[in-house]
Design an enzyme around this catalytic site. Structure first.
Site, PDB file in Angstrom:
ATOM      1  N   VAL A  13      14.865  -4.274  -2.023  1.00  0.00           N
ATOM      2  CA  VAL A  13      15.375  -3.730  -0.756  1.00  0.00           C
ATOM      3  C   VAL A  13      14.532  -2.579  -0.208  1.00  0.00           C
ATOM      4  O   VAL A  13      14.805  -2.085   0.884  1.00  0.00           O
ATOM      5  CB  VAL A  13      16.839  -3.258  -0.903  1.00  0.00           C
ATOM      6  CG1 VAL A  13      17.743  -4.414  -1.214  1.00  0.00           C
ATOM      7  CG2 VAL A  13      16.956  -2.166  -1.962  1.00  0.00           C
ATOM      8  N   LYS A  37      10.661   7.036 -13.108  1.00  0.00           N
ATOM      9  CA  LYS A  37      11.084   5.637 -13.202  1.00  0.00           C
ATOM     10  C   LYS A  37      11.520   5.416 -14.646  1.00  0.00           C
ATOM     11  O   LYS A  37      10.687   5.250 -15.537  1.00  0.00           O
ATOM     12  CB  LYS A  37       9.927   4.700 -12.841  1.00  0.00           C
ATOM     13  CG  LYS A  37      10.302   3.226 -12.821  1.00  0.00           C
ATOM     14  CD  LYS A  37      11.040   2.856 -11.553  1.00  0.00           C
ATOM     15  CE  LYS A  37      11.262   1.345 -11.477  1.00  0.00           C
ATOM     16  NZ  LYS A  37      11.952   0.955 -10.230  1.00  0.00           N
ATOM     17  N   THR A  41      10.191  -2.888 -14.976  1.00  0.00           N
ATOM     18  CA  THR A  41      10.177  -4.260 -15.474  1.00  0.00           C
ATOM     19  C   THR A  41       9.284  -5.133 -14.603  1.00  0.00           C
ATOM     20  O   THR A  41       8.966  -4.802 -13.463  1.00  0.00           O
ATOM     21  CB  THR A  41      11.597  -4.858 -15.502  1.00  0.00           C
ATOM     22  OG1 THR A  41      12.089  -4.968 -14.156  1.00  0.00           O
ATOM     23  CG2 THR A  41      12.544  -3.991 -16.314  1.00  0.00           C
ATOM     24  N   GLY A 170      15.863   0.049   3.968  1.00  0.00           N
ATOM     25  CA  GLY A 170      14.546   0.101   3.335  1.00  0.00           C
ATOM     26  C   GLY A 170      13.439  -0.546   4.128  1.00  0.00           C
ATOM     27  O   GLY A 170      12.282  -0.148   4.002  1.00  0.00           O
ATOM     28  N   GLY A 202       6.798  -2.926   6.420  1.00  0.00           N
ATOM     29  CA  GLY A 202       5.349  -2.825   6.275  1.00  0.00           C
ATOM     30  C   GLY A 202       4.840  -1.443   5.943  1.00  0.00           C
ATOM     31  O   GLY A 202       3.624  -1.238   5.854  1.00  0.00           O
TER      32      GLY A 202
END
Length: 243
Positions: A13, A37, A41, A170, A202
């Site tokens: 998102v 973080k 993954t 987002g 973008g």
């Protein structure tokens, strides 16, 4: 000092873009900021991860990845599949608190959504935020289906007593469709507050200077930007007479 947790209504998102935008605005104000973080993954040992995007876009190097798993799964499932110990969120809490002693802002980007599991006991980003006493930025999609996902996320937060810092879209496209335009007002109704931002689609492809401009335009003053929810809403003709 302050800790903000960034989560999403689901995966993909734009959490990393919003995290980078928050970091970029803080850094340009001279705020000592660190980005964490807890578990990355879907990325191999030598491949760039989310924090590499944050570093490139926000122009900061104070980033901390605590665990990495190659399979694109939840952190709990990825650790289990790799046969290695899972991320320990209580340990993450300790490390974030240590960073908060020397930084005015620590941003913690979760994996996936609010209730994605980090271990087989069921620890989630919601637990992490609660243990840290941190407010949460919820990153949402703008398109059809986002209302249910966002409502469920906010309801889960409210049930756990987690403070909402704001809902940010987002990836907002140049030409939003009818559902996206309509969702603006409904998302504000669900969250009982104006939108806290809308990052242009973008943005991740911009250079650092261009990204800072996008971040300033895309995030609300509470985060150091200039995004005005009323102006954004009105630009699509979303008045009481034309919802």
């Amino acid at each position: 000092m302050s800790v903000l947790v960034v989560t999403g209504t689901c995966t993909g998102v734009g959490k990393t873009i919003v995290t980078a935008a928050l970091a970029a605005l803080a850094a340009t104000r001279g705020t000592p900021v660190a980005v964490v973080k807890p578990g990355q993954t879907g990325v191999g040992p030598d491949e760039p991860g989310d924090l590499d995007d944050v570093r490139r876009l926000a122009g900061i190097d104070d980033v901390h990845e605590f665990a990495r798993f190659p399979d694109p799964l939840s952190p709990a499932a990825a650790a289990r599949h790799a046969g290695v110990p899972p991320v320990s969120l209580p340990t993450v809490v300790d490390r974030v608190r240590e960073l908060a002693e020397t930084h005015r802002l620590v941003l913690v980007e979760g994996a996936g959504g609010l209730l994605v599991r980090y271990d087989d006991e069921g620890a989630t980003v919601a637990d992490l935020a609660r243990w840290l006493g941190a407010a949460v930025v919820v990153v949402a999609r703008p398109d059809l289906g986002t209302l249910n996902h966002t409502a469920l996320t906010l309801e889960a937060m409210a049930h756990r007593g987690i403070q909402l810092a704001g809902v940010v879209l987002g990836e907002w496209p140049d030409e939003p469709d009818l559902a996206m335009r309509s969702n603006i007002r409904d998302l504000e109704t669900i969250s009982a507050r104006p939108l806290a931002g809308a990052m242009p689609a973008g943005s991740g492809a911009l250079d650092a200077a261009e990204f800072l401009v996008a971040a300033h335009r895309g995030l609300a003053p509470a985060f150091g930007g200039a995004f005005d929810a009323a102006t954004f809403r009105d630009s699509f003709g979303l008045t009481k007479e034309n919802p």
